[in-house]
Design a protein around this motif. Sequence first.
Motif, PDB file in Angstrom:
ATOM      1  N   GLY A   1       9.463  -4.176 -12.181  1.00 51.57           N
ATOM      2  CA  GLY A   1      10.653  -3.432 -12.590  1.00 51.57           C
ATOM      3  C   GLY A   1      11.924  -4.221 -12.343  1.00 51.57           C
ATOM      4  O   GLY A   1      12.816  -4.299 -13.208  1.00 51.57           O
ATOM      5  N   LEU A   2      12.021  -4.830 -11.175  1.00 54.16           N
ATOM      6  CA  LEU A   2      13.187  -5.657 -10.862  1.00 54.16           C
ATOM      7  C   LEU A   2      13.232  -6.872 -11.774  1.00 54.16           C
ATOM      8  O   LEU A   2      14.305  -7.276 -12.235  1.00 54.16           O
ATOM      9  CB  LEU A   2      13.151  -6.074  -9.396  1.00 54.16           C
ATOM     10  CG  LEU A   2      14.282  -6.991  -8.938  1.00 54.16           C
ATOM     11  CD1 LEU A   2      15.648  -6.365  -9.193  1.00 54.16           C
ATOM     12  CD2 LEU A   2      14.124  -7.329  -7.451  1.00 54.16           C
ATOM     13  N   ARG A   3      12.057  -7.457 -12.041  1.00 57.69           N
ATOM     14  CA  ARG A   3      12.028  -8.598 -12.959  1.00 57.69           C
ATOM     15  C   ARG A   3      12.596  -8.205 -14.318  1.00 57.69           C
ATOM     16  O   ARG A   3      13.412  -8.925 -14.902  1.00 57.69           O
ATOM     17  CB  ARG A   3      10.594  -9.097 -13.124  1.00 57.69           C
ATOM     18  CG  ARG A   3      10.485 -10.314 -14.058  1.00 57.69           C
ATOM     19  CD  ARG A   3       9.041 -10.676 -14.354  1.00 57.69           C
ATOM     20  NE  ARG A   3       8.395  -9.683 -15.189  1.00 57.69           N
ATOM     21  CZ  ARG A   3       7.261  -9.055 -14.888  1.00 57.69           C
ATOM     22  NH1 ARG A   3       6.647  -9.300 -13.733  1.00 57.69           N
ATOM     23  NH2 ARG A   3       6.738  -8.166 -15.702  1.00 57.69           N
ATOM     24  N   ALA A   4      12.199  -7.035 -14.833  1.00 58.80           N
ATOM     25  CA  ALA A   4      12.695  -6.584 -16.133  1.00 58.80           C
ATOM     26  C   ALA A   4      14.202  -6.364 -16.101  1.00 58.80           C
ATOM     27  O   ALA A   4      14.907  -6.660 -17.073  1.00 58.80           O
ATOM     28  CB  ALA A   4      11.973  -5.300 -16.545  1.00 58.80           C
ATOM     29  N   CYS A   5      14.702  -5.851 -14.977  1.00 55.59           N
ATOM     30  CA  CYS A   5      16.150  -5.631 -14.847  1.00 55.59           C
ATOM     31  C   CYS A   5      16.891  -6.963 -14.851  1.00 55.59           C
ATOM     32  O   CYS A   5      17.924  -7.120 -15.512  1.00 55.59           O
ATOM     33  CB  CYS A   5      16.431  -4.856 -13.564  1.00 55.59           C
ATOM     34  SG  CYS A   5      18.107  -4.184 -13.452  1.00 55.59           S
ATOM     35  N   LEU A   6      16.365  -7.941 -14.117  1.00 58.07           N
ATOM     36  CA  LEU A   6      16.969  -9.272 -14.102  1.00 58.07           C
ATOM     37  C   LEU A   6      16.913  -9.919 -15.482  1.00 58.07           C
ATOM     38  O   LEU A   6      17.878 -10.559 -15.924  1.00 58.07           O
ATOM     39  CB  LEU A   6      16.261 -10.152 -13.082  1.00 58.07           C
ATOM     40  CG  LEU A   6      16.526  -9.830 -11.607  1.00 58.07           C
ATOM     41  CD1 LEU A   6      15.488 -10.496 -10.708  1.00 58.07           C
ATOM     42  CD2 LEU A   6      17.929 -10.282 -11.205  1.00 58.07           C
ATOM     43  N   GLU A   7      15.802  -9.735 -16.187  1.00 56.51           N
ATOM     44  CA  GLU A   7      15.684 -10.306 -17.525  1.00 56.51           C
ATOM     45  C   GLU A   7      16.695  -9.685 -18.483  1.00 56.51           C
ATOM     46  O   GLU A   7      17.253 -10.377 -19.350  1.00 56.51           O
ATOM     47  CB  GLU A   7      14.258 -10.122 -18.039  1.00 56.51           C
ATOM     48  CG  GLU A   7      13.252 -11.018 -17.321  1.00 56.51           C
ATOM     49  CD  GLU A   7      11.803 -10.709 -17.677  1.00 56.51           C
ATOM     50  OE1 GLU A   7      10.932 -11.548 -17.356  1.00 56.51           O
ATOM     51  OE2 GLU A   7      11.540  -9.622 -18.244  1.00 56.51           O
ATOM     52  N   SER A   8      16.962  -8.390 -18.325  1.00 55.82           N
ATOM     53  CA  SER A   8      17.993  -7.738 -19.141  1.00 55.82           C
ATOM     54  C   SER A   8      19.366  -8.338 -18.872  1.00 55.82           C
ATOM     55  O   SER A   8      20.153  -8.562 -19.797  1.00 55.82           O
ATOM     56  CB  SER A   8      18.025  -6.232 -18.858  1.00 55.82           C
ATOM     57  OG  SER A   8      16.844  -5.602 -19.279  1.00 55.82           O
ATOM     58  N   ALA A   9      19.624  -8.596 -17.586  1.00 59.16           N
ATOM     59  CA  ALA A   9      20.913  -9.208 -17.232  1.00 59.16           C
ATOM     60  C   ALA A   9      21.048 -10.585 -17.865  1.00 59.16           C
ATOM     61  O   ALA A   9      22.081 -10.907 -18.476  1.00 59.16           O
ATOM     62  CB  ALA A   9      21.035  -9.302 -15.714  1.00 59.16           C
ATOM     63  N   LEU A  10      20.018 -11.396 -17.737  1.00 58.72           N
ATOM     64  CA  LEU A  10      20.080 -12.755 -18.268  1.00 58.72           C
ATOM     65  C   LEU A  10      20.237 -12.749 -19.786  1.00 58.72           C
ATOM     66  O   LEU A  10      20.959 -13.578 -20.352  1.00 58.72           O
ATOM     67  CB  LEU A  10      18.814 -13.520 -17.877  1.00 58.72           C
ATOM     68  CG  LEU A  10      18.622 -13.755 -16.374  1.00 58.72           C
ATOM     69  CD1 LEU A  10      17.264 -14.386 -16.110  1.00 58.72           C
ATOM     70  CD2 LEU A  10      19.728 -14.616 -15.801  1.00 58.72           C
ATOM     71  N   ALA A  11      19.573 -11.800 -20.463  1.00 57.71           N
ATOM     72  CA  ALA A  11      19.669 -11.724 -21.921  1.00 57.71           C
ATOM     73  C   ALA A  11      21.048 -11.260 -22.388  1.00 57.71           C
ATOM     74  O   ALA A  11      21.482 -11.608 -23.492  1.00 57.71           O
ATOM     75  CB  ALA A  11      18.596 -10.775 -22.452  1.00 57.71           C
ATOM     76  N   SER A  12      21.738 -10.486 -21.538  1.00 62.33           N
ATOM     77  CA  SER A  12      23.036  -9.932 -21.931  1.00 62.33           C
ATOM     78  C   SER A  12      24.200 -10.857 -21.624  1.00 62.33           C
ATOM     79  O   SER A  12      25.265 -10.742 -22.242  1.00 62.33           O
ATOM     80  CB  SER A  12      23.260  -8.594 -21.211  1.00 62.33           C
ATOM     81  OG  SER A  12      22.248  -7.667 -21.523  1.00 62.33           O
ATOM     82  N   LEU A  13      24.024 -11.744 -20.652  1.00 70.03           N
ATOM     83  CA  LEU A  13      25.107 -12.650 -20.283  1.00 70.03           C
ATOM     84  C   LEU A  13      25.318 -13.685 -21.393  1.00 70.03           C
ATOM     85  O   LEU A  13      24.398 -13.987 -22.156  1.00 70.03           O
ATOM     86  CB  LEU A  13      24.786 -13.343 -18.956  1.00 70.03           C
ATOM     87  CG  LEU A  13      24.859 -12.449 -17.718  1.00 70.03           C
ATOM     88  CD1 LEU A  13      24.198 -13.119 -16.523  1.00 70.03           C
ATOM     89  CD2 LEU A  13      26.320 -12.093 -17.393  1.00 70.03           C
ATOM     90  N   PRO A  14      26.528 -14.231 -21.524  1.00 68.93           N
ATOM     91  CA  PRO A  14      26.801 -15.193 -22.592  1.00 68.93           C
ATOM     92  C   PRO A  14      25.840 -16.382 -22.548  1.00 68.93           C
ATOM     93  O   PRO A  14      25.398 -16.808 -21.476  1.00 68.93           O
ATOM     94  CB  PRO A  14      28.238 -15.638 -22.293  1.00 68.93           C
ATOM     95  CG  PRO A  14      28.841 -14.505 -21.538  1.00 68.93           C
ATOM     96  CD  PRO A  14      27.724 -13.930 -20.719  1.00 68.93           C
TER      97      PRO A  14
END
Length: 383
Positions: free
Chosen positions: A254-267
């Motif tokens: 779950g945390l991995r998915a949250c981190l992946e969302s962050a990385l995908a959203s950042l410029p």
Amino acid sequence: MNKTISITGISAISGLGTSFSAHTDAMANGRTGLRPLSALLGDRIDCGDLLASWIDDRSILNSRKWAPASALAVHCAKQAVVNAGLEGGDLKNAAVIAGSSRGNAWLSDWPGRRPFKLMAASNSMHGEIASAVTIELGITGPWQTISSGCAASLDAIGMAWMMLQTGVVKHAIVLGIELPLVPEIVQDYIDTGVLSTNGINDPYHPNTSGFFPGEAGCALVLSSEDIPSAPKLDGYWCNSDADSPIGMPADGKGLRACLESALASLPSGTQISAVCPHASGTHLHSLAEERALLDALKPSTPISLHPLKPFTGHTVGASGALDTAILAHYLREQKLPPNLSLTPPPAPFILPTEQTQATDTILKIAVGMGGHNSVIALSPPKG
């Protein structure tokens, strides 16, 4: 395109002290706020050799009108507002968003307090924390209290970020408040099995066994303005594990998915140079968070970790905002805080014991009991 959100005001009170100079002095000297909890609670509970961190000046927590968490919130909010230079219509129309695991729902009388009966219902409400700040500071903007366990105040930062992005307000005061050190609540933590049983204050040690409880209050002022000298809040992401009321999946999915969302959203091209992990001290969390960081970030070059709970104790619902406020204090000077001498995490993560230069993007993680994961992205001033 997201608006630029600046962190313009900060305050923090914990077992390390009531000012940022007290916090940074302690951290520079490798000194923690942890002491035998029996020194605070005496014989009201059998807590053995458990260490904890609490606010020394109990007068800050005592008010006849407001419950202890609310009194602390008002104190911290006033400090942060002054630090930000927020006044006039900007202050009056600001949002107030509080994060707390326990709010004011104390299970026993607070020592030394003589409350008004008229306030009995209000004093038992989580919402009183934010309400008290609006009343004492004359703020007529929206207020809210978030209670997502240990992620509560990082989620409060996230809700404030969303309000600023959508233009609901131009300024927001975010509070992180936690006063868990009363016997009944400590006993609940003991019964749940999440507190340290061996005194190892090292979240990456193979024998880490749980966390050390702490008290804290903090406040941050966020503004939808690009202020060159201020650290920036660059994003917020959250999700749920849907797995356990107490723990988290051993692989940290779950945390991995949250981190992946962050990385995908950042410029595109954003570099993650540092992470302030949740690092609660429980063995399961240590393994799960390490796995999530490795799987999501896939680091090939060194990334510094900056776990702050070993200094302050685990301040539960206040911890996300407290860690962010401490980071923001260092980021104002384009620095990152030192670490205690801890067991190294897997390479290429590193744990510098001296202040280091802050570059690029810093992620701050919070994980709430019940399976809630939150991440924010910070960056130092460019000027």
